[in-house]
Design a protein around this motif. Sequence first.
Motif, PDB file in Angstrom:
ATOM      1  N   PHE A   1     -13.980 -11.019  29.886  1.00 46.75           N
ATOM      2  CA  PHE A   1     -14.085  -9.638  30.343  1.00 46.75           C
ATOM      3  C   PHE A   1     -15.417  -9.459  31.051  1.00 46.75           C
ATOM      4  N   ASN A   2     -15.496  -8.448  31.909  1.00 47.32           N
ATOM      5  CA  ASN A   2     -16.771  -8.102  32.523  1.00 47.32           C
ATOM      6  C   ASN A   2     -16.870  -6.603  32.689  1.00 47.32           C
ATOM      7  N   ILE A   3     -18.080  -6.116  32.849  1.00 46.19           N
ATOM      8  CA  ILE A   3     -18.335  -4.703  33.077  1.00 46.19           C
ATOM      9  C   ILE A   3     -19.480  -4.585  34.086  1.00 46.19           C
ATOM     10  N   GLY A   4     -19.299  -3.703  35.068  1.00 44.01           N
ATOM     11  CA  GLY A   4     -20.294  -3.565  36.112  1.00 44.01           C
ATOM     12  C   GLY A   4     -20.709  -2.130  36.318  1.00 44.01           C
ATOM     13  N   HIS A   5     -21.919  -1.942  36.817  1.00 44.12           N
ATOM     14  CA  HIS A   5     -22.458  -0.606  37.085  1.00 44.12           C
ATOM     15  C   HIS A   5     -23.064  -0.590  38.476  1.00 44.12           C
ATOM     16  N   LYS A   6     -22.684   0.424  39.284  1.00 42.72           N
ATOM     17  CA  LYS A   6     -23.197   0.548  40.635  1.00 42.72           C
ATOM     18  C   LYS A   6     -24.579   1.159  40.628  1.00 42.72           C
TER      19      LYS A   6
ATOM     20  N   ASN B   1     -18.455 -21.319  25.539  1.00 40.15           N
ATOM     21  CA  ASN B   1     -18.857 -19.919  25.689  1.00 40.15           C
ATOM     22  C   ASN B   1     -19.648 -19.772  26.989  1.00 40.15           C
ATOM     23  N   PHE B   2     -19.221 -18.813  27.838  1.00 38.46           N
ATOM     24  CA  PHE B   2     -19.870 -18.557  29.121  1.00 38.46           C
ATOM     25  C   PHE B   2     -20.495 -17.156  29.105  1.00 38.46           C
ATOM     26  N   PHE B   3     -21.769 -17.054  29.432  1.00 39.76           N
ATOM     27  CA  PHE B   3     -22.465 -15.769  29.525  1.00 39.76           C
ATOM     28  C   PHE B   3     -23.025 -15.648  30.942  1.00 39.76           C
ATOM     29  N   SER B   4     -22.670 -14.557  31.642  1.00 36.48           N
ATOM     30  CA  SER B   4     -23.029 -14.445  33.054  1.00 36.48           C
ATOM     31  C   SER B   4     -23.631 -13.094  33.391  1.00 36.48           C
ATOM     32  N   VAL B   5     -24.516 -13.098  34.383  1.00 37.12           N
ATOM     33  CA  VAL B   5     -25.012 -11.874  35.000  1.00 37.12           C
ATOM     34  C   VAL B   5     -24.851 -12.039  36.511  1.00 37.12           C
ATOM     35  N   GLU B   6     -24.359 -10.996  37.166  1.00 36.34           N
ATOM     36  CA  GLU B   6     -24.010 -11.074  38.582  1.00 36.34           C
ATOM     37  C   GLU B   6     -24.528  -9.855  39.335  1.00 36.34           C
ATOM     38  N   TYR B   7     -24.955 -10.081  40.564  1.00 36.54           N
ATOM     39  CA  TYR B   7     -25.443  -8.987  41.398  1.00 36.54           C
ATOM     40  C   TYR B   7     -24.738  -9.042  42.753  1.00 36.54           C
ATOM     41  N   LEU B   8     -24.152  -7.927  43.163  1.00 38.79           N
ATOM     42  CA  LEU B   8     -23.433  -7.820  44.433  1.00 38.79           C
ATOM     43  C   LEU B   8     -24.156  -6.858  45.351  1.00 38.79           C
TER      44      LEU B   8
ATOM     45  N   GLY C   1     -26.517  -1.811  45.310  1.00 41.93           N
ATOM     46  CA  GLY C   1     -25.509  -2.791  44.948  1.00 41.93           C
ATOM     47  C   GLY C   1     -24.954  -2.564  43.556  1.00 41.93           C
ATOM     48  N   THR C   2     -24.349  -3.602  43.003  1.00 40.80           N
ATOM     49  CA  THR C   2     -23.689  -3.528  41.700  1.00 40.80           C
ATOM     50  C   THR C   2     -24.167  -4.660  40.807  1.00 40.80           C
ATOM     51  N   LEU C   3     -24.492  -4.325  39.555  1.00 39.66           N
ATOM     52  CA  LEU C   3     -24.892  -5.312  38.565  1.00 39.66           C
ATOM     53  C   LEU C   3     -23.753  -5.467  37.562  1.00 39.66           C
ATOM     54  N   ARG C   4     -23.402  -6.709  37.246  1.00 39.97           N
ATOM     55  CA  ARG C   4     -22.255  -6.958  36.378  1.00 39.97           C
ATOM     56  C   ARG C   4     -22.614  -7.991  35.305  1.00 39.97           C
ATOM     57  N   PHE C   5     -22.074  -7.791  34.102  1.00 42.04           N
ATOM     58  CA  PHE C   5     -22.227  -8.729  33.000  1.00 42.04           C
ATOM     59  C   PHE C   5     -20.851  -9.243  32.599  1.00 42.04           C
ATOM     60  N   GLU C   6     -20.789 -10.521  32.224  1.00 39.91           N
ATOM     61  CA  GLU C   6     -19.492 -11.128  31.925  1.00 39.91           C
ATOM     62  C   GLU C   6     -19.604 -12.088  30.751  1.00 39.91           C
ATOM     63  N   TYR C   7     -18.533 -12.119  29.942  1.00 37.95           N
ATOM     64  CA  TYR C   7     -18.412 -13.118  28.873  1.00 37.95           C
ATOM     65  C   TYR C   7     -17.038 -13.758  28.962  1.00 37.95           C
ATOM     66  N   LYS C   8     -16.988 -15.086  28.769  1.00 35.56           N
ATOM     67  CA  LYS C   8     -15.733 -15.821  28.832  1.00 35.56           C
ATOM     68  C   LYS C   8     -15.731 -16.897  27.743  1.00 35.56           C
TER      69      LYS C   8
END
Length: 269
Positions: free
Chosen positions: A227-232, A257-264, A237-244
């Motif tokens: 799942f992931n959740i993002g905030h504009k 276990n995957f832990f991610s941070v993403e920036y668009l 841009g948009t910052l998003r956090f994800e776990y898989k």
Amino acid sequence: MKRIIFLLTLTSAALFSLEKAPWFNEVYEFHLTSKYTYFLYDKVNGAIEQLNTTQNNHLLYFDLSFSPSMQWSIDSDLEFIETPRQSFGFRSVAFQPRYLLRDDIIGDPFSIAIGANFRVISNDSLKDVSTLYHSHVDFEFNLAIGKEFAHLEYWRFRVWGNGVVGFANNSSPWLRAKVAIEGNSNEKRKWALFTEIMHGYGKENTIDIENFNGYAKIRQKSIDLGFNIGHKLSVLGTLRFEYKRRLLAKLCPEKVNFFSVEYLLPFSF
């Protein structure tokens, strides 16, 4: 020093890997994205000799996508990785064009996109069991189908799936798929639930970690759930956090276990 390089790179460019959803950017708009993933595991299913320690891995990738028209989208990504088996450095680079056959935003029942991509993988990464690639150059054809459910000017929910057929030189073919359910709150917050499936059709049923040379001939299977959740961030841009989490693994790292941070960052000239 390597950790400093990671942080500087993450803040200097703003992934998602290659684009998969059947909706494209605004025409003439670029999307520049970066994603840092920390993932770990301590067992490889089917290994002849098992690991002795937990494998801590750091993956950094960038993607630049662009739509020259309503029907076409092109994007390219670049990956860097650090694992117990290789120092921080280049892992792969890929290029992908896609074509939008149907668009539910303008009245079609569904959005349908087709595309193809090729990826060039480094020799060190190909020999690393953490990397689920097959040969030095992997080719894939993909099909994506999705449906948006809108309220006023924004979509509120959408469901989509992406299927992939892959092949490479001296490699058995493979299939990949992703299915996602996404939500959107007034373009400010977005979330997604997704599953990713991969199946290689090689004949080998064991893995020699110390003499590994890619998944070309491995009969590998995996199912990941995340799942992931993002905030504009307004115009920033948009910052998003994800776990898989890897739920099923055959002949590949398991219980990963995957832990991610993403920036668009979208932009145009």
